[in-house]
Design a protein around this motif. Structure first.
Motif, PDB file in Angstrom:
ATOM      1  N   TRP A  78       0.845  -1.189   0.000  1.00 59.57           N
ATOM      2  CA  TRP A  78       0.000   0.000   0.000  1.00 59.57           C
ATOM      3  C   TRP A  78       0.879   1.237   0.000  1.00 59.57           C
ATOM      4  N   SER A  79       0.256   2.341  -0.282  1.00 65.73           N
ATOM      5  CA  SER A  79       0.937   3.633  -0.250  1.00 65.73           C
ATOM      6  C   SER A  79       0.722   4.263   1.116  1.00 65.73           C
ATOM      7  N   LYS A  80       1.809   4.646   1.731  1.00 67.31           N
ATOM      8  CA  LYS A  80       1.706   5.236   3.070  1.00 67.31           C
ATOM      9  C   LYS A  80       0.896   6.520   3.075  1.00 67.31           C
ATOM     10  N   ASP A  81       0.946   7.274   1.978  1.00 68.99           N
ATOM     11  CA  ASP A  81       0.235   8.560   1.937  1.00 68.99           C
ATOM     12  C   ASP A  81      -1.271   8.374   1.960  1.00 68.99           C
ATOM     13  N   ASP A  82      -1.744   7.233   1.450  1.00 69.23           N
ATOM     14  CA  ASP A  82      -3.187   6.992   1.438  1.00 69.23           C
ATOM     15  C   ASP A  82      -3.730   6.598   2.797  1.00 69.23           C
ATOM     16  N   TYR A  83      -2.863   6.259   3.721  1.00 69.09           N
ATOM     17  CA  TYR A  83      -3.313   5.796   5.037  1.00 69.09           C
ATOM     18  C   TYR A  83      -2.599   6.559   6.150  1.00 69.09           C
ATOM     19  N   ASP A  84      -2.508   7.854   5.977  1.00 66.54           N
ATOM     20  CA  ASP A  84      -1.983   8.752   7.000  1.00 66.54           C
ATOM     21  C   ASP A  84      -0.562   8.352   7.434  1.00 66.54           C
ATOM     22  N   GLY A  85       0.248   7.925   6.466  1.00 69.66           N
ATOM     23  CA  GLY A  85       1.638   7.590   6.761  1.00 69.66           C
ATOM     24  C   GLY A  85       1.829   6.281   7.514  1.00 69.66           C
ATOM     25  N   LEU A  86       0.805   5.442   7.530  1.00 64.28           N
ATOM     26  CA  LEU A  86       0.901   4.154   8.237  1.00 64.28           C
ATOM     27  C   LEU A  86       1.916   3.267   7.509  1.00 64.28           C
ATOM     28  N   ASP A  87       2.980   2.888   8.231  1.00 62.71           N
ATOM     29  CA  ASP A  87       4.091   2.153   7.617  1.00 62.71           C
ATOM     30  C   ASP A  87       3.971   0.648   7.791  1.00 62.71           C
ATOM     31  N   THR A  88       3.555   0.189   8.959  1.00 61.56           N
ATOM     32  CA  THR A  88       3.482  -1.245   9.266  1.00 61.56           C
ATOM     33  C   THR A  88       2.207  -1.554  10.027  1.00 61.56           C
ATOM     34  N   ILE A  89       1.779  -2.779   9.882  1.00 57.65           N
ATOM     35  CA  ILE A  89       0.666  -3.288  10.683  1.00 57.65           C
ATOM     36  C   ILE A  89       1.040  -4.669  11.184  1.00 57.65           C
ATOM     37  N   ARG A  90       0.387  -5.051  12.268  1.00 54.76           N
ATOM     38  CA  ARG A  90       0.620  -6.364  12.880  1.00 54.76           C
ATOM     39  C   ARG A  90      -0.712  -7.096  12.954  1.00 54.76           C
ATOM     40  N   ILE A  91      -0.755  -8.243  12.329  1.00 56.79           N
ATOM     41  CA  ILE A  91      -1.984  -9.027  12.265  1.00 56.79           C
ATOM     42  C   ILE A  91      -1.643 -10.482  12.571  1.00 56.79           C
TER      43      ILE A  91
END
Length: 445
Positions: A78-91
């Motif tokens: 994903w593009s970080k700019d489309d998600y408020d700079g979200l870089d990583t997720i943990r699932i």
């Protein structure tokens, strides 16, 4: 700082939106590659946390590992700019496709694999999966130099279904990470190098890559030295003392049998620990050699005791035994009788014999003019019979005395032969025990 809760809430909303967008049309059943012919690269890194147990008898190593697997999922970007700079997720790791990397030499009857921990997904599709696992792996144990042995246990990881044309396995480092290793009380870890292999199996034409970590271990022998080796050495030094024990004590053979039984107990303790193998451990060889030596010493003790108790009916000591044993060996072994000099042996004195002296004096008294026959010639014929009877009695006593002295001398010579042999074998077996002890101790240095 007042805006922190608002920022967290915003990140939470974007993370939820990102999760929904990523997994709308995602499937975890297929390899995450854009083209079917593309090779998916997986990087493996092992961290050794603890050696839990080494079962030498069943040849199973139980260890606690941290396994890190890194790969790129082409559908989770994903593009970080489309998600408020979200870089990583943990699932949870069960949401995504995971490589089926398993331990090939697994020896656990209840195989469960890695723990279902969370994965870290980066915006560029890189996935990092860290999972702890307790493994039971088969390990070929060589006990030839037990308890001064070193072992090499291998951990071979690879894909169970994907070949090298579908998934390539690489090692992140040329060795496992040992920074967080908990020290083991019995084993010292010398290293854990890693090596990538490409194997061609008979069942398949495609290559199968794997990564093999070789755990190099060295046993800490202090426990076995103080509990198995030193008591055995101390007991072994009792075997030569059986020769030094006086033959008349009646405990020479009992001492050898007692020492043999004590060593048998230690041998059974070692046999219960070691796996049934053709390779006899070093300490087992020492026990067998010591028990053989004690068996030989007990047999020699019985033989020498029989020599010591040679009775009046025994034959005289042979001439070669008198020269070789009673002279040369007696000097070497420092065996001397009372009155003998340590440098020169006293020659035997030729005793004319007390019985001959008694007979001669008796005849002189009977035939002298002042004797009973000289004073009374008329009694000459009447006393002749008494005179002859007295001489026969004295001669009989003299012969008995000669036989007693000869028997005592013959018995004394046999006892001295036994004493010399006892002293000789005492030194021989002391040297043997000392040499074997130095040999076994030299393996520890």
């Amino acid at each position: 700082m007042a805006n922190v809760p608002w920022i967290r809430a915003a990140h939470g909303r974007y993370a939820q939106k990102l999760l929904n967008d990523l997994f709308t049309n995602y499937t975890s059943a297929l390899r995450p590659v854009e083209e079917t012919e593309n090779i998916l690269n997986v990087t493996l890194q092992i961290t050794l946390s603890q050696i839990i147990d080494m079962d030498e008898r069943n040849q199973i190593l139980t260890a606690y590992l941290w396994i890190r697997q890194v790969w790129v999922d082409s559908y989770l970007t994903w593009s970080k700019d489309d998600y408020d700079g979200l870089d990583t997720i943990r699932i949870p790791s069960s949401y995504i496709w995971r490589p089926d990397i398993v331990l090939y030499n697994n020896a656990d009857s209840h195989f469960t694999g890695s723990m279902d921990t969370n994965v870290v997904i980066r915006h560029d599709g890189q996935i990092i999966w860290d999972s702890p696992v307790i493994t039971k792996s088969s390990c070929k144990v060589d006990v030839s130099f037990f308890p001064f042995d070193a072992q090499q246990c291998r951990f071979t990881y690879g894909s169970w279904t994907y070949n090298g044309n579908q998934m390539d396995l690489q090692n992140a480092m040329d060795h496992a990470d040992l920074a967080d290793l908990v020290e083991n009380v019995e084993w010292q870890v010398l290293g854990m190098p890693a090596k990538r292999n490409i194997i061609m199996y008979g069942c398949c034409a495609e290559p199968y890559p794997d990564v093999t970590y070789t755990l190099q271990l060295k046993r800490k022998a202090s426990f076995y030295v103080f509990n198995l080796l030193i008591p055995c050495v101390m007991i072994s030094f009792l075997a030569p003392l059986g020769f030094y024990l006086p033959a008349d004590s009646g405990e020479k053979v009992s001492l050898g049998v007692t020492v043999m039984l004590a060593l048998t107990v230690f041998q059974l303790l070692v046999a219960e620990t070691m796996p049934p193998s053709e390779n006899v451990p070093l300490i087992g060889k020492y026990y067998i050699a010591t028990m053989t030596m004690i068996t030989a010493s007990t047999a020699l003790t019985i033989f020498i005791t029989n020599i010591h108790h040679c009775g009046p009916d025994a034959k005289p000591v042979p001439k070669w035994a008198k020269i070789f044993i009673l002279q040369y060996m007696a000097r070497v072994c420092f065996v001397y009788e009372v009155g003998e000099n340590c440098m020169f042996l006293q020659p035997e004195k030729q005793d004319p014999g007390l019985p001959n002296k008694i007979i001669g004096e008796t005849e002189d008294q009977l035939m002298s003019p002042t004797g009973s026959m000289g004073r009374n010639p008329t009694n000459h014929y009447s006393c002749t019979c008494q005179h002859q009877q007295l001489l026969r009695n004295i001669e009989y006593i003299a012969n008995c005395y000669r036989d007693t002295r000869a028997t005592a001398k013959r018995t004394g010579e046999w006892k001295k032969v036994a004493k010399v042999l006892d002293r000789f074998f005492t030194w021989i077996f002391f040297i043997m025990v000392f040499s074997m002890s130095l040999l076994i101790m030299g393996k520890a240095i």
